[in-house]
Design a protein around this motif. Structure first.
Motif, PDB file in Angstrom:
ATOM      1  N   GLY A 140       0.801  -1.220   0.000  1.00 40.67           N
ATOM      2  CA  GLY A 140       0.000   0.000   0.000  1.00 40.67           C
ATOM      3  C   GLY A 140       0.833   1.270   0.000  1.00 40.67           C
ATOM      4  N   GLU A 141       2.083   1.165   0.482  1.00 44.79           N
ATOM      5  CA  GLU A 141       2.954   2.336   0.529  1.00 44.79           C
ATOM      6  C   GLU A 141       3.441   2.752  -0.856  1.00 44.79           C
ATOM      7  N   PHE A 142       3.466   1.831  -1.806  1.00 45.43           N
ATOM      8  CA  PHE A 142       3.926   2.197  -3.143  1.00 45.43           C
ATOM      9  C   PHE A 142       2.895   1.910  -4.227  1.00 45.43           C
ATOM     10  N   LEU A 143       1.874   1.113  -3.927  1.00 45.20           N
ATOM     11  CA  LEU A 143       0.837   0.817  -4.914  1.00 45.20           C
ATOM     12  C   LEU A 143      -0.569   1.131  -4.420  1.00 45.20           C
ATOM     13  N   GLY A 144      -0.670   1.754  -3.261  1.00 41.55           N
ATOM     14  CA  GLY A 144      -1.983   2.121  -2.731  1.00 41.55           C
ATOM     15  C   GLY A 144      -2.607   3.249  -3.535  1.00 41.55           C
ATOM     16  N   PRO A 145      -3.925   3.393  -3.472  1.00 39.53           N
ATOM     17  CA  PRO A 145      -4.620   4.407  -4.281  1.00 39.53           C
ATOM     18  C   PRO A 145      -4.113   5.827  -4.065  1.00 39.53           C
ATOM     19  N   GLU A 146      -3.844   6.196  -2.807  1.00 36.87           N
ATOM     20  CA  GLU A 146      -3.354   7.555  -2.562  1.00 36.87           C
ATOM     21  C   GLU A 146      -1.979   7.761  -3.181  1.00 36.87           C
ATOM     22  N   GLU A 147      -1.120   6.756  -3.053  1.00 29.35           N
ATOM     23  CA  GLU A 147       0.229   6.863  -3.605  1.00 29.35           C
ATOM     24  C   GLU A 147       0.190   6.907  -5.131  1.00 29.35           C
ATOM     25  N   LEU A 148      -0.673   6.101  -5.731  1.00 27.18           N
ATOM     26  CA  LEU A 148      -0.797   6.127  -7.193  1.00 27.18           C
ATOM     27  C   LEU A 148      -1.318   7.479  -7.675  1.00 27.18           C
ATOM     28  N   ALA A 149      -2.277   8.042  -6.952  1.00 21.37           N
ATOM     29  CA  ALA A 149      -2.807   9.366  -7.315  1.00 21.37           C
ATOM     30  C   ALA A 149      -1.736  10.439  -7.147  1.00 21.37           C
ATOM     31  N   ARG A 150      -0.965  10.354  -6.079  1.00 19.34           N
ATOM     32  CA  ARG A 150       0.116  11.316  -5.854  1.00 19.34           C
ATOM     33  C   ARG A 150       1.155  11.226  -6.969  1.00 19.34           C
ATOM     34  N   GLY A 151       1.512  10.003  -7.345  1.00 15.78           N
ATOM     35  CA  GLY A 151       2.473   9.809  -8.431  1.00 15.78           C
ATOM     36  C   GLY A 151       1.956  10.369  -9.745  1.00 15.78           C
ATOM     37  N   ARG A 152       0.704  10.093 -10.043  1.00 10.71           N
ATOM     38  CA  ARG A 152       0.095  10.598 -11.288  1.00 10.71           C
ATOM     39  C   ARG A 152       0.097  12.129 -11.302  1.00 10.71           C
ATOM     40  N   ALA A 153      -0.245  12.739 -10.172  1.00  8.27           N
ATOM     41  CA  ALA A 153      -0.260  14.203 -10.090  1.00  8.27           C
ATOM     42  C   ALA A 153       1.147  14.768 -10.301  1.00  8.27           C
ATOM     43  N   GLY A 154       2.143  14.113  -9.747  1.00  5.92           N
ATOM     44  CA  GLY A 154       3.525  14.559  -9.930  1.00  5.92           C
ATOM     45  C   GLY A 154       3.969  14.491 -11.376  1.00  5.92           C
ATOM     46  N   TRP A 155       3.650  13.375 -12.029  1.00 10.70           N
ATOM     47  CA  TRP A 155       4.006  13.229 -13.437  1.00 10.70           C
ATOM     48  C   TRP A 155       3.243  14.237 -14.294  1.00 10.70           C
ATOM     49  N   THR A 156       1.975  14.463 -13.974  1.00  4.65           N
ATOM     50  CA  THR A 156       1.166  15.422 -14.738  1.00  4.65           C
ATOM     51  C   THR A 156       1.791  16.809 -14.678  1.00  4.65           C
ATOM     52  N   ALA A 157       2.172  17.231 -13.481  1.00  9.83           N
ATOM     53  CA  ALA A 157       2.795  18.547 -13.323  1.00  9.83           C
ATOM     54  C   ALA A 157       4.130  18.615 -14.055  1.00  9.83           C
ATOM     55  N   ALA A 158       4.951  17.575 -13.924  1.00 12.55           N
ATOM     56  CA  ALA A 158       6.267  17.576 -14.557  1.00 12.55           C
ATOM     57  C   ALA A 158       6.154  17.616 -16.082  1.00 12.55           C
ATOM     58  N   VAL A 159       5.195  16.864 -16.637  1.00 10.58           N
ATOM     59  CA  VAL A 159       4.987  16.888 -18.096  1.00 10.58           C
ATOM     60  C   VAL A 159       4.538  18.275 -18.529  1.00 10.58           C
TER      61      VAL A 159
END
Length: 158
Positions: free
Chosen positions: A32-51
């Motif tokens: 859950g620390e690396f594949l949990g829903p909150e972590e996946l959403a956080r990762g997606r938001a980070g990539w979205t901003a960086a792109v």
């Protein structure tokens, strides 16, 4: 081919990020620390901003995203924040080409030093970075469970 990422690449980049993190965190962290829903959403938001900010390079092979690298300035220092290659493309030069493209972008921007943080149990990444000239940062060699590495970019060398 190495190119800057577009919004249309986000699904592929997010999937690549999930896949890569699972290879080095599994067995060391709770899933859950690396594949949990909150972590996946956080990762997606980070990539979205960086792109959106033009800070992500993609390696494309046969029309598919085979790797991605993100970088940016934090506290006045250039950081390589992510570099992931799809496991199906490991040991084929994808990471090396992505790394070289990052270094070239940094040189063009006048950057002479970059930093990154690599998970302490990610031996594959540590070996990759060492082979590309990254060394422990003597000013701050650790950040929690991550090793801090530094790359000095002498003019005209990688």
């Amino acid at each position: 081919m190495i190119r800057y990422a577009h919004a249309e690449d986000l699904d592929a980049i997010a999937a690549l990020h999930r896949q890569a993190r699972a290879t080095y965190y599994r067995g060391h962290l709770r899933e859950g620390e690396f594949l949990g829903p909150e972590e996946l959403a956080r990762g997606r938001a980070g990539w979205t901003a960086a792109v959106a900010e033009g800070r992500v390079l993609c390696a494309e092979r046969e029309g598919e995203v085979a790797g991605a690298a993100a970088f940016g300035v934090r506290d006045g220092v250039m950081y390589l924040t992510q570099l992931h290659v799809a496991p199906a493309h490991w040991r084929q030069g994808v990471g090396t080409r992505l790394h070289a493209a990052c270094v070239e972008a940094w040189r063009t921007a006048g950057v002479t030093t970059a930093r990154l943080e690599v998970y302490e149990h990610n031996a594959r990444a540590q070996a990759f970075y060492a082979a590309h000239g990254w060394r422990p940062d003597p000013a701050a060699p650790r950040a929690g469970s991550h090793l801090v590495l530094r790359l000095t970019l002498p003019a005209g060398q990688e």
